[in-house]
Motif scaffolding. Structure first.
Motif, PDB file in Angstrom:
ATOM      1  N   PHE A  73       8.338   3.263 -26.652  1.00 17.27           N
ATOM      2  CA  PHE A  73       8.252   2.083 -27.513  1.00 17.27           C
ATOM      3  C   PHE A  73       9.574   1.323 -27.572  1.00 17.27           C
ATOM      4  O   PHE A  73       9.588   0.112 -27.679  1.00 17.27           O
ATOM      5  CB  PHE A  73       7.821   2.484 -28.928  1.00 17.27           C
ATOM      6  CG  PHE A  73       6.423   3.009 -28.987  1.00 17.27           C
ATOM      7  CD1 PHE A  73       5.355   2.203 -28.646  1.00 17.27           C
ATOM      8  CD2 PHE A  73       6.167   4.309 -29.373  1.00 17.27           C
ATOM      9  CE1 PHE A  73       4.054   2.676 -28.702  1.00 17.27           C
ATOM     10  CE2 PHE A  73       4.875   4.786 -29.421  1.00 17.27           C
ATOM     11  CZ  PHE A  73       3.821   3.977 -29.088  1.00 17.27           C
ATOM     12  N   GLN A  74      10.705   2.028 -27.517  1.00 18.91           N
ATOM     13  CA  GLN A  74      11.998   1.358 -27.659  1.00 18.91           C
ATOM     14  C   GLN A  74      12.384   0.570 -26.407  1.00 18.91           C
ATOM     15  O   GLN A  74      13.096  -0.420 -26.509  1.00 18.91           O
ATOM     16  CB  GLN A  74      13.118   2.372 -27.955  1.00 18.91           C
ATOM     17  CG  GLN A  74      12.988   3.031 -29.299  1.00 18.91           C
ATOM     18  CD  GLN A  74      12.434   4.432 -29.176  1.00 18.91           C
ATOM     19  OE1 GLN A  74      12.159   4.900 -28.075  1.00 18.91           O
ATOM     20  NE2 GLN A  74      12.247   5.102 -30.296  1.00 18.91           N
ATOM     21  N   THR A  75      11.943   0.989 -25.242  1.00 22.28           N
ATOM     22  CA  THR A  75      12.427   0.367 -24.006  1.00 22.28           C
ATOM     23  C   THR A  75      11.460  -0.643 -23.404  1.00 22.28           C
ATOM     24  O   THR A  75      11.868  -1.478 -22.616  1.00 22.28           O
ATOM     25  CB  THR A  75      12.732   1.441 -22.945  1.00 22.28           C
ATOM     26  OG1 THR A  75      11.547   2.193 -22.712  1.00 22.28           O
ATOM     27  CG2 THR A  75      13.846   2.355 -23.411  1.00 22.28           C
ATOM     28  N   SER A  76      10.190  -0.573 -23.756  1.00 23.67           N
ATOM     29  CA  SER A  76       9.220  -1.475 -23.163  1.00 23.67           C
ATOM     30  C   SER A  76       9.118  -2.751 -24.004  1.00 23.67           C
ATOM     31  O   SER A  76       8.513  -2.760 -25.066  1.00 23.67           O
ATOM     32  CB  SER A  76       7.854  -0.803 -23.059  1.00 23.67           C
ATOM     33  OG  SER A  76       6.908  -1.722 -22.574  1.00 23.67           O
ATOM     34  N   LYS A  77       9.699  -3.833 -23.509  1.00 17.69           N
ATOM     35  CA  LYS A  77       9.676  -5.100 -24.241  1.00 17.69           C
ATOM     36  C   LYS A  77       8.258  -5.657 -24.355  1.00 17.69           C
ATOM     37  O   LYS A  77       7.877  -6.210 -25.375  1.00 17.69           O
ATOM     38  CB  LYS A  77      10.572  -6.141 -23.551  1.00 17.69           C
ATOM     39  CG  LYS A  77      12.021  -5.721 -23.434  1.00 17.69           C
ATOM     40  CD  LYS A  77      12.677  -5.683 -24.786  1.00 17.69           C
ATOM     41  CE  LYS A  77      14.146  -5.299 -24.627  1.00 17.69           C
ATOM     42  NZ  LYS A  77      14.819  -5.159 -25.891  1.00 17.69           N
ATOM     43  N   VAL A  78       7.480  -5.496 -23.304  1.00 17.84           N
ATOM     44  CA  VAL A  78       6.100  -5.998 -23.313  1.00 17.84           C
ATOM     45  C   VAL A  78       5.299  -5.271 -24.381  1.00 17.84           C
ATOM     46  O   VAL A  78       4.560  -5.890 -25.159  1.00 17.84           O
ATOM     47  CB  VAL A  78       5.459  -5.814 -21.919  1.00 17.84           C
ATOM     48  CG1 VAL A  78       3.992  -6.191 -21.935  1.00 17.84           C
ATOM     49  CG2 VAL A  78       6.208  -6.611 -20.874  1.00 17.84           C
ATOM     50  N   LEU A  79       5.462  -3.950 -24.439  1.00 16.05           N
ATOM     51  CA  LEU A  79       4.743  -3.159 -25.431  1.00 16.05           C
ATOM     52  C   LEU A  79       5.210  -3.503 -26.844  1.00 16.05           C
ATOM     53  O   LEU A  79       4.388  -3.589 -27.767  1.00 16.05           O
ATOM     54  CB  LEU A  79       4.947  -1.675 -25.145  1.00 16.05           C
ATOM     55  CG  LEU A  79       4.066  -0.705 -25.918  1.00 16.05           C
ATOM     56  CD1 LEU A  79       2.591  -1.029 -25.699  1.00 16.05           C
ATOM     57  CD2 LEU A  79       4.332   0.712 -25.479  1.00 16.05           C
ATOM     58  N   GLN A  80       6.503  -3.737 -27.029  1.00 18.56           N
ATOM     59  CA  GLN A  80       7.024  -4.121 -28.352  1.00 18.56           C
ATOM     60  C   GLN A  80       6.404  -5.430 -28.822  1.00 18.56           C
ATOM     61  O   GLN A  80       6.014  -5.562 -29.986  1.00 18.56           O
ATOM     62  CB  GLN A  80       8.546  -4.264 -28.304  1.00 18.56           C
ATOM     63  CG  GLN A  80       9.287  -2.954 -28.279  1.00 18.56           C
ATOM     64  CD  GLN A  80      10.790  -3.143 -28.239  1.00 18.56           C
ATOM     65  OE1 GLN A  80      11.278  -4.273 -28.272  1.00 18.56           O
ATOM     66  NE2 GLN A  80      11.523  -2.043 -28.182  1.00 18.56           N
ATOM     67  N   LYS A  81       6.313  -6.413 -27.929  1.00 18.73           N
ATOM     68  CA  LYS A  81       5.731  -7.705 -28.308  1.00 18.73           C
ATOM     69  C   LYS A  81       4.262  -7.558 -28.683  1.00 18.73           C
ATOM     70  O   LYS A  81       3.796  -8.147 -29.662  1.00 18.73           O
ATOM     71  CB  LYS A  81       5.865  -8.710 -27.144  1.00 18.73           C
ATOM     72  CG  LYS A  81       7.291  -9.188 -26.935  1.00 18.73           C
ATOM     73  CD  LYS A  81       7.353 -10.147 -25.754  1.00 18.73           C
ATOM     74  CE  LYS A  81       8.799 -10.547 -25.479  1.00 18.73           C
ATOM     75  NZ  LYS A  81       8.912 -11.424 -24.298  1.00 18.73           N
ATOM     76  N   LYS A  82       3.531  -6.761 -27.923  1.00 13.45           N
ATOM     77  CA  LYS A  82       2.115  -6.565 -28.223  1.00 13.45           C
ATOM     78  C   LYS A  82       1.941  -5.863 -29.562  1.00 13.45           C
ATOM     79  O   LYS A  82       1.087  -6.239 -30.374  1.00 13.45           O
ATOM     80  CB  LYS A  82       1.451  -5.762 -27.113  1.00 13.45           C
ATOM     81  CG  LYS A  82       1.264  -6.537 -25.836  1.00 13.45           C
ATOM     82  CD  LYS A  82       0.572  -5.718 -24.777  1.00 13.45           C
ATOM     83  CE  LYS A  82       0.423  -6.521 -23.491  1.00 13.45           C
ATOM     84  NZ  LYS A  82      -0.221  -5.755 -22.435  1.00 13.45           N
ATOM     85  N   LEU A  83       2.749  -4.832 -29.819  1.00 14.59           N
ATOM     86  CA  LEU A  83       2.661  -4.108 -31.097  1.00 14.59           C
ATOM     87  C   LEU A  83       3.050  -5.022 -32.256  1.00 14.59           C
ATOM     88  O   LEU A  83       2.421  -5.000 -33.312  1.00 14.59           O
ATOM     89  CB  LEU A  83       3.545  -2.860 -31.060  1.00 14.59           C
ATOM     90  CG  LEU A  83       3.013  -1.693 -30.240  1.00 14.59           C
ATOM     91  CD1 LEU A  83       4.060  -0.599 -30.146  1.00 14.59           C
ATOM     92  CD2 LEU A  83       1.735  -1.165 -30.840  1.00 14.59           C
ATOM     93  N   LYS A  84       4.098  -5.799 -32.044  1.00 10.55           N
ATOM     94  CA  LYS A  84       4.526  -6.719 -33.111  1.00 10.55           C
ATOM     95  C   LYS A  84       3.439  -7.737 -33.424  1.00 10.55           C
ATOM     96  O   LYS A  84       3.188  -8.041 -34.585  1.00 10.55           O
ATOM     97  CB  LYS A  84       5.811  -7.431 -32.673  1.00 10.55           C
ATOM     98  CG  LYS A  84       6.471  -8.203 -33.790  1.00 10.55           C
ATOM     99  CD  LYS A  84       7.824  -8.723 -33.352  1.00 10.55           C
ATOM    100  CE  LYS A  84       8.475  -9.406 -34.537  1.00 10.55           C
ATOM    101  NZ  LYS A  84       9.801  -9.919 -34.226  1.00 10.55           N
ATOM    102  N   ALA A  85       2.762  -8.237 -32.382  1.00 13.78           N
ATOM    103  CA  ALA A  85       1.663  -9.177 -32.591  1.00 13.78           C
ATOM    104  C   ALA A  85       0.525  -8.514 -33.367  1.00 13.78           C
ATOM    105  O   ALA A  85      -0.100  -9.157 -34.230  1.00 13.78           O
ATOM    106  CB  ALA A  85       1.167  -9.695 -31.251  1.00 13.78           C
ATOM    107  N   ILE A  86       0.258  -7.266 -33.097  1.00  8.06           N
ATOM    108  CA  ILE A  86      -0.815  -6.556 -33.799  1.00  8.06           C
ATOM    109  C   ILE A  86      -0.445  -6.339 -35.269  1.00  8.06           C
ATOM    110  O   ILE A  86      -1.244  -6.581 -36.168  1.00  8.06           O
ATOM    111  CB  ILE A  86      -1.123  -5.192 -33.127  1.00  8.06           C
ATOM    112  CG1 ILE A  86      -1.743  -5.434 -31.746  1.00  8.06           C
ATOM    113  CG2 ILE A  86      -2.034  -4.339 -33.974  1.00  8.06           C
ATOM    114  CD1 ILE A  86      -1.889  -4.179 -30.917  1.00  8.06           C
TER     115      ILE A  86
END
Length: 89
Positions: A73-86
């Protein structure tokens, strides 16, 4: 002589020719196998590098095929953006 194979010929024996067997077939030697040649340092390094790359490729393919989440979770920027959007919804 019981394992001898007749010559493959469409004309039956006796018309124009006689069936001939090789009585020394069981004594024939196998062709010699090539001797291994020592690799030079460059070739050995290249081969090791190629093997390591193949192992890495296989490991990555196995990770991609895995049903479990492999990204951090800390290193994947794409995953962070998706989680933040959720979570922001």
């Amino acid at each position: 002589m019981k394992d001898a194979k007749p010559i493959d010929n469409p004309i039956p024996a006796g018309d124009c020719w006689f069936e001939v067997y090789n009585p020394y077939e069981h004594l024939e030697a196998e062709p010699p196998k090539p001797l291994p040649v020592a690799l030079s340092e460059e070739e050995a390094r290249a081969l090791a590098k190629k093997k390591k790359a193949e192992q890495t490729r296989q490991a990555r393919a196995a990770k991609r095929a895995s049903p479990y989440l492999q990204n951090k979770f800390q290193t994947s920027k794409v995953l962070q953006k998706k989680l933040k959007a959720i979570f922001d919804e």
